[in-house]
Design an enzyme around this catalytic site. Structure first.
Site, PDB file in Angstrom:
ATOM      1  CB  CYS A   2      -0.912   0.014   1.228  1.00 26.53           C
ATOM      2  SG  CYS A   2      -2.035  -1.405   1.346  1.00 26.53           S
ATOM      3  N   GLY A  28      -1.504   1.212  -4.895  1.00 24.16           N
ATOM      4  CA  GLY A  28      -2.777   0.619  -4.522  1.00 24.16           C
ATOM      5  C   GLY A  28      -3.939   1.355  -5.136  1.00 24.16           C
ATOM      6  CG  ASN A 103       3.108  -0.587   2.723  1.00 25.23           C
ATOM      7  OD1 ASN A 103       2.553  -1.517   2.160  1.00 25.23           O
ATOM      8  ND2 ASN A 103       4.283  -0.110   2.332  1.00 25.23           N
ATOM      9  N   GLY A 104       1.855  -3.255   4.677  1.00 26.51           N
ATOM     10  CA  GLY A 104       2.526  -4.497   5.012  1.00 26.51           C
ATOM     11  C   GLY A 104       1.539  -5.603   5.289  1.00 26.51           C
ATOM     12  CE1 TYR A 267       4.338  -4.121 -11.928  1.00 21.95           C
ATOM     13  CE2 TYR A 267       3.589  -4.273  -9.665  1.00 21.95           C
ATOM     14  CZ  TYR A 267       3.312  -4.085 -11.005  1.00 21.95           C
ATOM     15  OH  TYR A 267       2.034  -3.852 -11.415  1.00 21.95           O
ATOM     16  CG  ASP A 375       6.906  -7.616 -17.803  1.00 23.25           C
ATOM     17  OD1 ASP A 375       7.039  -6.471 -17.310  1.00 23.25           O
ATOM     18  OD2 ASP A 375       5.808  -8.183 -17.908  1.00 23.25           O
TER      19      ASP A 375
END
Length: 492
Positions: A2, A28, A103-104, A267, A375
């Site tokens: 997040c 997110g 976040n996590g 990413y 990618d």
């Protein structure tokens, strides 16, 4: 995974938090929320499903009063993406009133849920681990309070220390404590990012000047808002900013080690961010440098005419692959920027449908060519399979597919939605078998050691969480039984 932000300012913070959430939207897209606090201790909270621009209207922003606040963009890894009740921030009214974003992913939620009911006498209304975390913080803070007031330099930090003792997993968290200030803390392994910034004091008409502070998931938020980067919040550390702008910081965990999530660099993060002193963009360039050697090793000479990235996160790696191999670099896919990131969309069917909405293959770039598609990673394989077929439909003579990350063979339990081994295309398959599954002529993956070197080169990092690639979970508390339980709960 997040995005979170917290700000203690000299004036209203609602607009700056909104702007920060827009910058973190890539982290997110399921839901978003914001909370602000007035000096009187009154909280104002708004949260809704969808992206930031969809969730906040003018009337919502006008109601978010206060000089201190926090915000969140959600990517569901626990609970249900469609449940608006699980959007953050979460609120508890004791002690004082606490609002928290996180976040996590917590990995001992079963034990904590039982403890909260039988020991702490607290009620949970959702399956969100963020609700668990805010209740544990509230319970530990309650137990530390001995008088009418709260001592931020002692009681708050002791409470965070007890949170560290009870909670397992990954958590970068920001909380508002009504009438006192803003608290930010990070798990003892620093798995998820959190960075601190400062804007020097400026004279305010009718008031005393004070420094302004911000904490956020990524450094680009600080730079965009004109804050100078102070440092990353250390693993196990807590930072408390009082309503008068005073900063307190203290290490609250006994044993700490910085082992950030490698997938942030592959990413999740934006390339213009710096995390734990490591440039995301430069890391991705180094990933391309090392991937080029592996491509040359495993593909026949003359099998590649052009190198093309899958936009956008793979572009730096693809550029370096082309440069090092001495092969022409071309852009064959055009991206529709108004479709969300397919990897973080819930559900395989939604991902598959979204690939062709998101990308369009230009036949003039593919016709009759042997193409190398680069990618950032291959997770479930749904997106990769569709892209390879799009390249063939556009006229490619042959398709070599390269992943700048190693095979994702293990579940990720620290905040990325990879809970089941059975969903991972690389799990239980050899690379030739994966190539057959994806439909490409050749398939090349980054080596595990090469990814590790690309991230850690020239840094002070001594460890990384690479659990989804190598199966080693840095917290040391993830068992086979837990992984089986997670998989079972996702399937039920």
């Amino acid at each position: 995974m997040c995005g979170i932000v917290g700000m203690a300012g000299q004036g209203p913070v609602n607009q700056e938090i909104y702007d920060a959430l827009l910058l973190l939207q890539h982290r997110g897209q399921d839901s978003t929320g914001m909370a602000t606090a007035e000096s009187s201790g009154v909280f104002h909270i708004h949260k809704a499903r969808g992206q930031v621009r969809e969730a906040f209207r003018t009337r919502d922003m006008r109601a978010l009063l206060g000089d201190i606040g926090l915000g969140h963009v959600r990517y569901a890894t626990k609970g249900t993406a469609s449940n608006e009740e699980e959007a953050q921030p979460f609120y508890v009214n004791a002690p004082y009133g606490i609002v928290l974003v996180h976040n996590g992913n917590l990995t001992n939620t079963r034990e904590l849920t039982t403890e909260l009911f039988h020991k702490d006498r607290r009620h949970l209304n959702t399956s969100s681990d963020t609700e668990l975390l805010v209740n544990i913080l509230g319970s530990e803070l309650q137990s530390e309070i001995t008088g009418p007031d709260l001592d931020p330099s002692a009681q708050v930090f002791r409470a965070v220390g007890r949170v560290h003792e009870r909670v397992e997993g990954s958590y970068a968290s920001i909380a508002l404590i009504a009438g006192y200030g803003l608290l930010a803390f990070r798990d003892p392994f620093g798995i998820r990012p959190l960075i601190l910034g400062k804007r020097p004091a400026a004279q305010v008409p009718g008031g005393e000047p004070r420094d302004e502070y911000i904490v956020a998931s990524e450094s680009l938020v600080l730079e965009n808002a004109g804050f100078e980067i102070v440092r990353d919040v250390e693993p196990g550390e807590a930072v408390f900013i009082t309503l008068d702008g005073t900063l307190h910081a203290q290490q609250c965990a006994r044993n700490t080690v910085l082992a950030p999530c490698s997938f942030e660099y592959v990413y999740l993060a934006r390339p213009d961010s710096v995390m734990n002193g490591v440039s995301v963009y430069e890391t991705r360039l180094r990933m391309g440098e090392r991937l080029a050697d592996t491509v040359a090793k495993y593909t026949p000479a003359g099998a590649i005419d052009v190198v093309m990235p899958i936009p956008d996160s793979a572009r730096p790696a693809a550029m370096q692959v082309a440069r090092k191999l001495g092969i022409e670099y071309r852009e064959g896919f055009y991206k529709n920027r108004y479709v969300g990131r397919t990897f973080i969309m819930p559900g395989q069917a939604v991902r598959k449908k979204s690939v062709r909405q998101k990308l369009n293959a230009m036949s003039t770039e593919f016709q009759g060519k042997n193409v190398l598609l680069v990618d950032d990673s291959i997770v479930r394989g749904t997106t990769s399979r569709e892209i390879i077929q799009m390249a063939r439909d556009a006229g490619a003579k042959s398709v070599t597919f390269a992943s700048a990350a190693p095979p994702v063979r293990y579940p990720h339990v620290y905040g990325i939605n990879m809970p089941s081994r059975h969903e991972l295309v690389a799990h239980g398959r050899t690379i030739p078998e994966i190539a057959q599954e994806l439909g490409c002529d050749y398939l090349v993956y980054q080596e595990v050691d090469d990814l590790k070197a690309a991230i850690m080169e020239g840094t002070d990092l001594v460890d990384l969480d690479m659990s989804c690639f190598d199966g080693r979970y840095v917290t040391g508390t993830v068992s086979d039984e837990y992984l089986a339980w997670v998989e079972g709960s996702q399937e039920s």
